[in-house]
Design an enzyme around this catalytic site. Sequence first.
Site, mmCIF file in Angstrom:
data_model
loop_
_atom_site.group_PDB
_atom_site.id
_atom_site.type_symbol
_atom_site.label_atom_id
_atom_site.label_comp_id
_atom_site.label_asym_id
_atom_site.label_seq_id
_atom_site.Cartn_x
_atom_site.Cartn_y
_atom_site.Cartn_z
ATOM 1 N N ASP A 1 0.791 -1.230 0.000
ATOM 2 C CA ASP A 1 0.000 0.000 0.000
ATOM 3 C C ASP A 1 0.825 1.283 0.000
ATOM 4 O OD1 ASP A 1 -2.667 -0.887 -0.261
ATOM 5 O OD2 ASP A 1 -2.583 -1.675 1.783
ATOM 6 N N THR B 1 -11.877 -14.323 -2.323
ATOM 7 C CA THR B 1 -12.160 -13.050 -1.671
ATOM 8 C C THR B 1 -11.462 -12.954 -0.325
ATOM 9 O OG1 THR B 1 -13.877 -11.400 -1.360
ATOM 10 C CG2 THR B 1 -14.248 -13.528 -0.294
ATOM 11 N N ASP C 1 -7.113 -3.929 -5.474
ATOM 12 C CA ASP C 1 -6.867 -2.613 -4.883
ATOM 13 C C ASP C 1 -5.542 -2.011 -5.346
ATOM 14 O OD1 ASP C 1 -8.215 -4.637 -3.394
ATOM 15 O OD2 ASP C 1 -8.273 -3.404 -1.603
ATOM 16 N N SER D 1 -18.197 -12.391 6.868
ATOM 17 C CA SER D 1 -19.289 -13.261 6.406
ATOM 18 C C SER D 1 -18.889 -14.693 6.738
ATOM 19 C CB SER D 1 -19.494 -13.106 4.892
ATOM 20 O OG SER D 1 -18.613 -13.965 4.189
#
Length: 387
Positions: free
Chosen positions: A100, A220, A160, A351
Amino acid sequence: MKTFDITPLTPAEALEALDTAVGLVRQNLSLFTDRCQNHSSVNDIYPPCDNVQWTCGFWPGEIWLAYERTGDGAFKDAALKLVDSFLYRIQNKIEVDHHDMGFLYSLSCVSAYKLTGSEKARKAALLAADQLCTRFQEKGGFIQAWGPLGAADNYRYIIDCLLNVPLLYWASDESGDGRYADLAHRHVATCLANSIRPDGSTYHTFFMDPVTGAPVRGVTCQGYKDDSCWARGQAWGVYGTAISYTYTRRPEYLDAFRRVLTYYLDQLPANLIPYWDMTFTTGDDEPWDSSSASIVACGLLEAAKFVSAEEADTFRTLAGQMLSSVASLCAVKEGPAGIGLVRHGTYSKKSPYNTCTQEGVDECVSWGDYFYMEALTRYTRDWKPYW
Ligand code: GLY
């Protein structure tokens, strides 16, 4: 392309919304000059944090946008103080073993260099670009997102990262060393070849084979499940393909932009604010991710520079409609010290099928605030990106 029954924000309304955001940045300036702002709020209030998170660049990006809007030296002084902190962070390699670097250094330091000529900022950003290059994997041709380099359980990139590679393009332009841009091109080509499904939806993360370099599978982390579409991943895909086109002018990247955008628009509820995963639709009792709307608006306004007048008009209308919804349904008008700018973002929702840790659900998120300001700025004038 799907159309929506929402009146786009007028330029005057966009300036008013930007000025409200600038007022909140001013209010929070002293709170987050010596400390950074946490990735997400708690009941809409950001706690301070040390400069150790992947998200710490967004707040200085907001300060620079506030400086550009107002010319007020108080913003410049605070943002330059944060440049010192970012130089210290990269020189001492504090929490920089991940990809990042672009989110961190494009917004805190490339911005500072472009706007003030700060040599410290230039140095910090070039060091960050060097750090990002260390994560490039020749086997597979991609930038490894997380974890120890080469580790089999982390031999993957994530969508991303399309917003991290602009730091490499900038570093090549700035230094004259083409290696940075070469790695960027190779990463983007790998990402767009594998991460976009035939229907235009995207995988969040994608594993590669550490021995052969062949693509293995999409999985994911922050989306609902492996074969659903995480809203923010799709938003990174929209903005990331637009910026990739800006830097490469490869027509296939603009085609990718249109495919990813079309899927995103087709899944949206009528109010244009996505749920956190695009598997959910109108009426589902799930939180939104307002940050995705602002990210996509930025991508639309970037792509509008390169297409026909008619298509540019469609993109600008969609961006204005998205901003209208964010401004009316999510934007904060006033609040106590530490209040965020945009409500109803979702960082990571757990989830039964994903691997993330739950954080920042239905809260303000630092990048949601930043991209809202960037989109409003882009919408109201010809803006020179920090990316
Ligand atoms: N880049 C991590 C996220 O969007 O949450």
